[in-house]
Design a protein around this motif. Structure first.
Motif, short mmCIF file in Angstrom:
data_model
loop_
_atom_site.label_atom_id
_atom_site.label_comp_id
_atom_site.label_asym_id
_atom_site.label_seq_id
_atom_site.Cartn_x
_atom_site.Cartn_y
_atom_site.Cartn_z
N ALA A 87 0.83 -1.21 0.00
CA ALA A 87 0.00 0.00 0.00
C ALA A 87 0.86 1.26 0.00
CB ALA A 87 -0.93 -0.01 1.21
N ASN A 88 1.97 1.23 0.75
CA ASN A 88 2.88 2.38 0.73
C ASN A 88 3.43 2.62 -0.66
OD1 ASN A 88 2.51 2.78 3.48
ND2 ASN A 88 4.35 1.66 4.06
N ALA A 89 3.75 1.55 -1.37
CA ALA A 89 4.22 1.68 -2.76
C ALA A 89 3.14 2.29 -3.64
CB ALA A 89 4.67 0.33 -3.29
N VAL A 90 1.88 1.91 -3.39
CA VAL A 90 0.76 2.49 -4.14
C VAL A 90 0.68 3.99 -3.91
CG1 VAL A 90 -1.75 2.55 -4.35
CG2 VAL A 90 -0.57 0.36 -4.28
N SER A 91 0.94 4.44 -2.68
CA SER A 91 0.92 5.88 -2.41
C SER A 91 1.98 6.61 -3.24
CB SER A 91 1.14 6.16 -0.92
OG SER A 91 -0.07 6.48 -0.26
N PHE A 92 3.19 6.05 -3.29
CA PHE A 92 4.24 6.65 -4.10
C PHE A 92 3.84 6.67 -5.57
CE2 PHE A 92 6.54 6.27 -0.25
CZ PHE A 92 7.74 6.94 -0.36
N LEU A 93 3.31 5.56 -6.05
CA LEU A 93 2.85 5.46 -7.44
C LEU A 93 1.75 6.47 -7.72
CD1 LEU A 93 2.92 3.69 -10.14
CD2 LEU A 93 0.98 2.49 -9.13
N ALA A 94 0.80 6.61 -6.79
CA ALA A 94 -0.34 7.49 -6.99
C ALA A 94 0.10 8.94 -7.18
CB ALA A 94 -1.31 7.38 -5.82
N VAL A 95 1.05 9.39 -6.38
CA VAL A 95 1.53 10.77 -6.51
C VAL A 95 2.04 11.03 -7.93
CG1 VAL A 95 3.31 12.39 -5.76
CG2 VAL A 95 2.09 11.02 -4.06
N ALA A 96 2.81 10.10 -8.45
CA ALA A 96 3.44 10.30 -9.76
C ALA A 96 2.46 10.07 -10.91
CB ALA A 96 4.63 9.36 -9.90
N PHE A 97 1.68 9.01 -10.82
CA PHE A 97 0.72 8.68 -11.88
C PHE A 97 -0.33 9.78 -12.02
CE2 PHE A 97 -3.29 6.07 -12.79
CZ PHE A 97 -3.13 6.12 -14.17
N GLU A 98 -0.83 10.26 -10.90
CA GLU A 98 -1.87 11.28 -10.95
C GLU A 98 -1.31 12.65 -11.36
OE1 GLU A 98 -3.53 10.36 -7.18
OE2 GLU A 98 -4.57 8.61 -8.00
N LYS A 99 -0.01 12.86 -11.13
CA LYS A 99 0.63 14.05 -11.68
C LYS A 99 0.62 13.98 -13.20
CE LYS A 99 4.99 16.62 -11.93
NZ LYS A 99 6.44 16.58 -11.70
N MET A 100 0.90 12.79 -13.75
CA MET A 100 0.86 12.63 -15.20
C MET A 100 -0.54 12.89 -15.74
SD MET A 100 1.68 9.24 -17.54
CE MET A 100 0.01 8.57 -17.37
N ILE A 101 -1.55 12.38 -15.04
CA ILE A 101 -2.94 12.60 -15.47
C ILE A 101 -3.26 14.09 -15.45
CG2 ILE A 101 -5.36 12.22 -14.85
CD1 ILE A 101 -4.54 9.46 -13.81
N GLY A 102 -2.77 14.78 -14.41
CA GLY A 102 -3.04 16.21 -14.30
C GLY A 102 -2.49 17.02 -15.45
N ALA A 103 -1.39 16.55 -16.06
CA ALA A 103 -0.84 17.22 -17.24
C ALA A 103 -1.49 16.73 -18.52
CB ALA A 103 0.68 16.98 -17.31
N MET A 104 -1.94 15.48 -18.51
CA MET A 104 -2.47 14.86 -19.73
C MET A 104 -3.86 15.38 -20.10
SD MET A 104 -3.31 10.79 -20.16
CE MET A 104 -4.73 10.91 -19.04
N ILE A 105 -4.76 15.53 -19.13
CA ILE A 105 -6.13 15.90 -19.46
C ILE A 105 -6.22 17.30 -20.07
CG2 ILE A 105 -8.43 16.34 -18.51
CD1 ILE A 105 -7.70 13.37 -18.83
N PRO A 106 -5.51 18.32 -19.54
CA PRO A 106 -5.53 19.62 -20.23
C PRO A 106 -5.00 19.53 -21.66
CG PRO A 106 -4.72 19.88 -18.00
CD PRO A 106 -4.80 18.40 -18.24
N GLU A 107 -4.03 18.64 -21.89
CA GLU A 107 -3.52 18.45 -23.25
C GLU A 107 -4.57 17.83 -24.15
OE1 GLU A 107 0.19 16.10 -25.47
OE2 GLU A 107 0.13 16.22 -23.28
N ALA A 108 -5.41 16.95 -23.57
CA ALA A 108 -6.43 16.26 -24.36
C ALA A 108 -7.68 17.12 -24.57
CB ALA A 108 -6.82 14.95 -23.68
N MET A 109 -7.94 18.05 -23.68
CA MET A 109 -9.20 18.80 -23.72
C MET A 109 -9.51 19.46 -25.07
SD MET A 109 -11.39 18.76 -21.31
CE MET A 109 -11.74 18.62 -19.55
N PRO A 110 -8.53 20.07 -25.75
CA PRO A 110 -8.86 20.68 -27.05
C PRO A 110 -9.33 19.67 -28.10
CG PRO A 110 -6.79 21.55 -26.21
CD PRO A 110 -7.14 20.39 -25.34
N LEU A 111 -9.05 18.39 -27.88
CA LEU A 111 -9.44 17.35 -28.83
C LEU A 111 -10.79 16.73 -28.49
CD1 LEU A 111 -5.97 15.53 -29.07
CD2 LEU A 111 -6.87 17.34 -30.56
N ILE A 112 -11.37 17.14 -27.36
CA ILE A 112 -12.65 16.58 -26.94
C ILE A 112 -13.77 17.48 -27.46
CG2 ILE A 112 -14.09 15.98 -24.96
CD1 ILE A 112 -11.54 15.36 -23.41
#
Length: 311
Positions: A33-58
């Protein structure tokens, strides 16, 4: 119109020390679970950059609304997991090195892979969450209840919201990329990356935290590692790397439930997969009902005990 709610949670990680071994009854699950917390911080940071990039295509307003709610939910998850990780780093400052490595692995994806690949990455990984988290939530009495209530409540909230937005990443992918075969084709590389990052976190735990505190080899998450370590221990000769005993975090869970979770993971990667059709954990509905009723979901187990005492 999207059904997703953006819930802002604070779990009191600054109130007192955050234990690495937050569920002492199950050290291997604590490490996982601790490893999941570390993963979540990084993965969700990627999502936070990805969705604004995708928005103009939606071009569909309903998909755009889903994407906005999805990224805002993930942003809340990232902030909460950062507080959990910050608490771990406060007690073990060297873990900052591990966090930086994990974040760098996802920053590399943001900088060097296509939007289509990152949307596929998110859709593929998120699709596995409902069967995996159902297994965990269906067994919360042993996996979560015995542990630090702040950490347990963080994961309960995160996992039920992953169930809530189980279709979001695939809806966005299908709208923007519209190629189910591509998602299947890149899945092996995606899960290779996911496992490499989890291993990175686990190796950091082994490196920076004494075995007396973690009590197990943090790489116990990996079946192949457990198998290899057992073989090494039986050999009378040869090089042995001993970071502590190995332990299967799910050994006590019913085999049938584990097989159903595995089948769900495989099913989630099929090109015609529909997350909306997945069987959901009963705890998710209970969690949403209690949240709507004003229950203190940030202290899921201790609040329940206090309420029963009052009655």
């Amino acid at each position: 119109m999207t059904d997703l709610q953006v819930r802002k949670m604070r779990f009191g990680f600054a109130d007192y020390d955050v234990p690495f071994l937050w569920n002492e009854d199950n050290p291997a699950f604590s490490c996982m679970a601790n490893a999941v917390s570390f993963l979540a911080v990084a993965f969700e940071k990627m999502i936070g950059a990805m969705i604004p990039e995708a928005m103009p295509l939606i071009t569909d307003p309903a998909v755009a609304e889903e994407a906005d709610a999805f990224v805002r939910q993930e942003g809340q998850h990232s902030m909460a997991h950062r507080q959990h990780v910050k608490g771990l780093i406060k007690s073990h400052p060297a873990l900052k090195e591990t966090l930086d490595e994990v974040i760098a692995a996802f920053d590399d994806l943001t900088a060097n892979t296509s939007l289509a690949y990152r949307l596929a990455y998110t859709a593929d990984l998120e699709a596995t969450f409902t069967p995996v988290f159902k297994l965990m939530l269906d067994n919360d009495d042993t996996l979560f209840a015995p542990g630090d209530d702040r950490v347990a409540s963080l994961f309960l909230w995160h996992f039920v919201e992953e169930v809530e937005h189980r279709s979001s990443a695939l809806i966005i992918y299908d709208h923007v990329v519209a190629d189910p075969i591509y998602r299947v084709r890149v899945a092996p590389a995606i899960f290779k990356h996911v496992m490499a990052v989890v291993r990175m976190a686990a190796e950091g735990f082994n490196k920076h935290i004494a075995v007396e505190e973690r009590r197990v080899d943090a790489l116990s998450t990996f079946v192949t590692h457990r198998y290899k370590q057992e073989i090494r221990r039986r050999l009378p000769f040869g090089t042995k790397t001993d970071n502590g005993p190995v332990q299967n975090a799910f050994a006590h869970l019913p085999a049938g439930q584990q097989l159903r979770a595995l089948a769900g993971i495989v099913r989630s990667q099929m090109p015609n997969h529909k997350p909306a059709h997945e069987k959901l954990p009963a705890l998710a509905e209970e969690w949403f009902d209690r949240y709507d009723a004003g229950y203190d979901v940030t202290n899921w187990y201790t609040a329940a005990a206090l309420r029963e005492a009052d009655v």
